[in-house]
Design a protein around this motif. Structure first.
Motif, mmCIF file in Angstrom:
data_model
loop_
_atom_site.group_PDB
_atom_site.id
_atom_site.type_symbol
_atom_site.label_atom_id
_atom_site.label_comp_id
_atom_site.label_asym_id
_atom_site.label_seq_id
_atom_site.Cartn_x
_atom_site.Cartn_y
_atom_site.Cartn_z
ATOM 1 N N ASN A 1 0.846 -1.194 0.000
ATOM 2 C CA ASN A 1 0.000 0.000 0.000
ATOM 3 C C ASN A 1 0.877 1.239 0.000
ATOM 4 N N THR A 2 1.567 1.464 -1.098
ATOM 5 C CA THR A 2 2.561 2.541 -1.128
ATOM 6 C C THR A 2 2.019 3.764 -1.856
ATOM 7 N N THR A 3 2.716 4.880 -1.687
ATOM 8 C CA THR A 3 2.312 6.114 -2.374
ATOM 9 C C THR A 3 2.646 5.998 -3.858
ATOM 10 N N ARG A 4 1.951 6.778 -4.665
ATOM 11 C CA ARG A 4 2.217 6.771 -6.106
ATOM 12 C C ARG A 4 2.726 8.139 -6.542
ATOM 13 N N LEU A 5 3.476 8.123 -7.628
ATOM 14 C CA LEU A 5 4.093 9.348 -8.135
ATOM 15 C C LEU A 5 3.044 10.219 -8.825
ATOM 16 N N VAL A 6 3.128 11.526 -8.579
ATOM 17 C CA VAL A 6 2.237 12.460 -9.282
ATOM 18 C C VAL A 6 2.641 12.475 -10.758
ATOM 19 N N ILE A 7 1.652 12.270 -11.641
ATOM 20 C CA ILE A 7 1.963 12.159 -13.073
ATOM 21 C C ILE A 7 1.825 13.530 -13.732
ATOM 22 N N THR A 8 2.953 14.096 -14.123
ATOM 23 C CA THR A 8 2.982 15.394 -14.811
ATOM 24 C C THR A 8 3.164 15.130 -16.313
ATOM 25 N N PRO A 9 3.042 16.163 -17.170
ATOM 26 C CA PRO A 9 3.299 15.941 -18.610
ATOM 27 C C PRO A 9 4.687 15.341 -18.872
ATOM 28 N N LEU A 10 5.675 15.713 -18.023
ATOM 29 C CA LEU A 10 7.035 15.161 -18.161
ATOM 30 C C LEU A 10 7.025 13.650 -17.894
ATOM 31 N N THR A 11 6.289 13.240 -16.839
ATOM 32 C CA THR A 11 6.188 11.813 -16.495
ATOM 33 C C THR A 11 5.528 11.051 -17.636
ATOM 34 N N ASP A 12 4.470 11.647 -18.196
ATOM 35 C CA ASP A 12 3.763 11.012 -19.323
ATOM 36 C C ASP A 12 4.702 10.736 -20.489
ATOM 37 N N ARG A 13 5.519 11.747 -20.821
ATOM 38 C CA ARG A 13 6.451 11.582 -21.951
ATOM 39 C C ARG A 13 7.486 10.505 -21.642
ATOM 40 N N CYS A 14 7.934 10.488 -20.390
ATOM 41 C CA CYS A 14 8.930 9.484 -19.979
ATOM 42 C C CYS A 14 8.326 8.081 -20.071
ATOM 43 N N TYR A 15 7.082 7.916 -19.575
ATOM 44 C CA TYR A 15 6.388 6.618 -19.659
ATOM 45 C C TYR A 15 6.289 6.155 -21.112
ATOM 46 N N LEU A 16 5.950 7.105 -21.987
ATOM 47 C CA LEU A 16 5.754 6.786 -23.403
ATOM 48 C C LEU A 16 7.046 6.247 -24.018
ATOM 49 N N THR A 17 8.167 6.911 -23.700
ATOM 50 C CA THR A 17 9.465 6.471 -24.240
ATOM 51 C C THR A 17 9.862 5.116 -23.660
ATOM 52 N N LEU A 18 9.684 4.956 -22.338
ATOM 53 C CA LEU A 18 10.107 3.711 -21.682
ATOM 54 C C LEU A 18 9.271 2.519 -22.155
ATOM 55 N N THR A 19 7.951 2.726 -22.305
ATOM 56 C CA THR A 19 7.113 1.605 -22.762
ATOM 57 C C THR A 19 7.425 1.270 -24.223
ATOM 58 N N GLY A 20 7.731 2.307 -25.024
ATOM 59 C CA GLY A 20 8.137 2.064 -26.414
ATOM 60 C C GLY A 20 9.418 1.253 -26.475
ATOM 61 N N ALA A 21 10.361 1.573 -25.569
ATOM 62 C CA ALA A 21 11.630 0.830 -25.499
ATOM 63 C C ALA A 21 11.371 -0.623 -25.093
ATOM 64 N N LEU A 22 10.500 -0.827 -24.095
ATOM 65 C CA LEU A 22 10.190 -2.187 -23.625
ATOM 66 C C LEU A 22 9.578 -3.023 -24.747
ATOM 67 N N HIS A 23 8.704 -2.387 -25.521
ATOM 68 C CA HIS A 23 8.026 -3.096 -26.612
ATOM 69 C C HIS A 23 9.038 -3.630 -27.625
ATOM 70 N N LEU A 24 10.127 -2.880 -27.826
ATOM 71 C CA LEU A 24 11.155 -3.279 -28.801
ATOM 72 C C LEU A 24 12.325 -4.010 -28.138
ATOM 73 N N ASN A 25 12.136 -4.404 -26.868
ATOM 74 C CA ASN A 25 13.164 -5.122 -26.092
ATOM 75 C C ASN A 25 14.447 -4.321 -25.898
ATOM 76 N N PHE A 26 14.319 -3.004 -25.783
ATOM 77 C CA PHE A 26 15.459 -2.163 -25.413
ATOM 78 C C PHE A 26 15.333 -1.783 -23.944
ATOM 79 N N GLY A 27 16.387 -1.166 -23.418
ATOM 80 C CA GLY A 27 16.310 -0.601 -22.073
ATOM 81 C C GLY A 27 15.937 0.870 -22.171
ATOM 82 N N GLY A 28 15.689 1.497 -21.027
ATOM 83 C CA GLY A 28 15.388 2.931 -21.003
ATOM 84 C C GLY A 28 16.485 3.662 -20.252
#
Length: 659
Positions: free
Chosen positions: A390-417
């Motif tokens: 039951n932990t706290t969650r990070l506040v999602i800002t536009p910067l966080t959104d962009r970071c998530y988008l890049t990291l998930t794109g990397a994961l999809h192609l089996n790269f690291g972030g």
């Protein structure tokens, strides 16, 4: 020289209850030995040495043997002290019979040598004895074989339960040496799992539930007994954790439409509540985009605002500590959900394939498979069902959104972030929070220039076999020589992922591979002592540039999640306090006015709000700002700081002077 050695003796002390002794070799003995060897060698070059030649040669030989004996003795004693408590455990000797016999043989010789030393502790009489030298060499050879066997044994245990790769050898041996007592694993659970702090053992040792670090209890859907080897029943616990989380999420999703939302939130575990609410939000938005005749997104937006209002009223009520934490985390997620819908309304989004919608993390429950899936753009990932507590969650800002988008794109192609940017911009926290969103164990590892490729290899083995994520913090601190080997190790893992194999060869060892594993690195460019990454390593990661986040937005949403009504104004006051302090106060190394300091104040204010819900909100924030900051300020800066605070809180200026 001979006279100098007459009164020099070893300190021989009894060692615990072993019935034998340990030797203490002082620095003075080593220093005198080195000096005398040099002196004797200079005598042997003297033109007047002829009458003393035999004595000089004999003395030099004695000193040389003494030096060799002392070196072997120190090595032998160090290894014996490390292995002795391990092989006194019956469990270890039963599981390692060959190594146990070798250690027993070595110990016989060791005890005999130590008895001789105890009876005759004079250095120059005891040491120049080739028999003692040969015995010590034999002991060291046996100890090397024992250690090699022990390392291979630990490796097999780690391959059987890959999460043991995240424990040190000593911690793993502590568990294995008490295999008759299953509860001995309790102190080490936090390192093996994301947030299982302890297991519930019944009187017959049946394992029935798990507890998070915050004290939340999740009963297992099935139970198990700790029979067989520890790695076998720990694997069973891991399977039970995933099975239980999946089953509970399935049941909670069925119960959601049948129960009042505020009641439903308090009836289920925190992780299940967040996953359930995000799943229903994704389906409601999809429904609104498909059936626009029912008002579309504009019709959905007021409904989301009502839900948030219900949560804000609920968070101010009389709740348990765990209920409060669930609500705080949920409000942070729901505020972002509201903002996404608001943005989509502004952008006139009308199709489920519009980028504004598909770029979000969207949760979907697949009833046929009874699986929760996460979709981002064209990628689909399975929910990991790692218990997060039951932990706290990070506040999602536009910067966080962009970071998530890049990291998930990397994961999809089996790269690291590879998020990079200045300190305090949320590189590590964003990676950890994405791990929470996917319900996957995320191990954070602080890198230093002391790391070698062997330690990194051990880590990669654990990641690949357990399917966990690793976030290597300050990755560019590692030496360039090590980084070039690390690039090869990461390439091996990523190639195996791309080929979708179940087993692969890593540094000569065949390992199982779980597809969910991923490697992330964070970097602080341009700092002293940082290395530029080699090109073959850069190519394995997708870079993300992290800038300074919007402190005011983060502070506002965090305060809102703690139940503050006037969150926006108070957030601006907190951020302005730190901004003015950084400009007006003296420059000191221990002053920090960045994101970490803002978070400290927010958490202090949140705790005060929980304890004293009726206190004036301005006063709560003022107290939090002062409690966190005053202890670190120099006397000259105190009056300046009080001036800043009293200007920002004019209504309670008189209290500033009293507090």
């Amino acid at each position: 020289m001979i006279d100098d050695w007459e009164n020099i003796i070893f300190e021989i002390q009894p060692y615990k209850t072993t019935g034998t002794y340990v030797i203490k070799i002082t620095e003075e003995i080593n220093q005198q030995l080195d000096d005398h060897i040099v002196l004797t060698q200079s005598l042997s070059f003297s033109p007047y040495k002829k009458p003393f030649e035999e004595r000089i040669a004999s003395w030099e030989k004695r000193l040389q043997i003494t030096q060799e004996v002392i070196e072997e003795w120190i090595t032998c004693q160090r290894n014996w002290l490390y292995l002795e408590p391990i092989f006194t455990s019956e469990d270890i000797t039963r599981q390692l019979p060959v190594e146990g016999k070798r250690f027993a043989t070595m110990e016989k010789i060791w005890r005999k040598i130590m008895k001789i030393a105890h009876d005759q502790p004079k250095v120059i009489i005891l040491c120049p004895d080739s028999r003692i030298l040969n015995n010590l060499r034999e002991c060291n050879t046996l100890l090397e074989q024992v250690q090699k066997g022990l390392s291979e044994y630990l490796e097999t245990k780690r391959q059987a339960f890959p999460r043991f790769f995240f424990l040190s050898d000593d911690e793993l041996l502590e568990i294995l040496s008490q295999s008759k007592d299953p509860t001995a694993v309790q102190p080490h659970l936090k390192k093996c799992f994301e947030n299982i702090a302890k297991l519930r053992f019944e009187s017959d040792l049946e394992i029935t539930a798990m507890f998070s670090g915050e004290g939340e209890k999740i009963p297992f859907e099935k139970t198990t007994h700790p029979t067989g080897n520890v790695e076998e029943w720990m694997s069973e616990v891991e399977n039970l954790m995933r099975f239980s989380m999946r089953t509970i999420i399935g049941r909670a999703l069925v119960a959601y439409p049948e129960t009042a939302r505020t009641e439903w939130i308090l009836n289920w575990p925190g992780q299940v509540v967040i996953a359930g609410c995000q799943t229903y939000w994704a389906s409601e938005v999809t429904e609104s985009l498909v059936h626009t005749n029912a008002g579309g997104l504009k019709g959905l937006y007021p409904h989301l605002l009502d839900q948030l209002d219900d949560l804000r009223i609920l968070v101010r009520g009389d709740l348990t500590k765990i209920g409060q934490m669930t609500l705080s985390a949920l409000i942070v997620i729901e505020v972002h959900a509201r903002d996404v819908v608001d943005n989509m309304v502004q952008q006139h989004v009308s199709s489920i394939n519009d980028f504004e919608w598909i770029s979000q993390l969207r949760y979907f429950w697949i009833p046929k498979e009874e699986e929760l899936k996460i979709r981002v753009v064209n990628a689909e990932f399975s929910y990991g069902y790692e218990y997060l507590g039951n932990t706290t969650r990070l506040v999602i800002t536009p910067l966080t959104d962009r970071c998530y988008l890049t990291l998930t794109g990397a994961l999809h192609l089996n790269f690291g972030g590879a998020p990079s940017g200045p300190a305090g911009t949320g590189k590590t926290e964003t990676t950890k929070d994405l791990g929470k969103a996917f319900a996957i164990q995320c191990v954070v590892f602080n890198c230093s220039d002391q790391l070698d490729f062997m330690a990194m290899g051990k880590f990669f083995k654990g990641l690949a076999s357990s399917g966990a994520w690793a976030c290597f913090d300050e990755f560019n601190r590692i030496d360039i020589e090590v980084l070039s080997v690390v690039a090869q190790q990461i390439t091996t893992v990523q190639k195996a992922q791309m080929q979708r194999v179940e087993r692969f060869l890593f540094e000569g060892v065949e390992l199982s591979l779980k597809a969910s594993c991923a490697i992330f690195i964070t970097m602080n460019p341009g700092y002293a002592g940082r290395t530029e990454l080699p090109d073959n390593l850069k190519a394995l990661f997708r870079p993300v540039a992290m800038m300074v986040p919007d402190y005011a937005l983060i502070a506002e949403i965090s305060l809102f999640s703690f139940g503050f009504a006037d969150a926006r104004v108070l957030a601006k006051k907190i951020v302005t306090t730190f901004k003015l302090s950084s400009e007006q106060l003296s420059s000191q190394k221990h002053y920090d006015f960045g994101m970490r300091a803002v978070k400290s104040v927010i958490y202090a204010a949140g705790n005060l709000k929980r304890r004293e819900a009726d206190m004036d909100e301005d006063l709560i924030v003022l107290r939090a700002i002062r409690d966190v900051n005053l202890p670190k300020f120099l006397t000259d800066d105190l009056s300046l700081f009080n001036g800043i605070v009293s200007d920002l809180f004019p209504k309670i200026r008189h209290i500033v002077l009293v507090l």
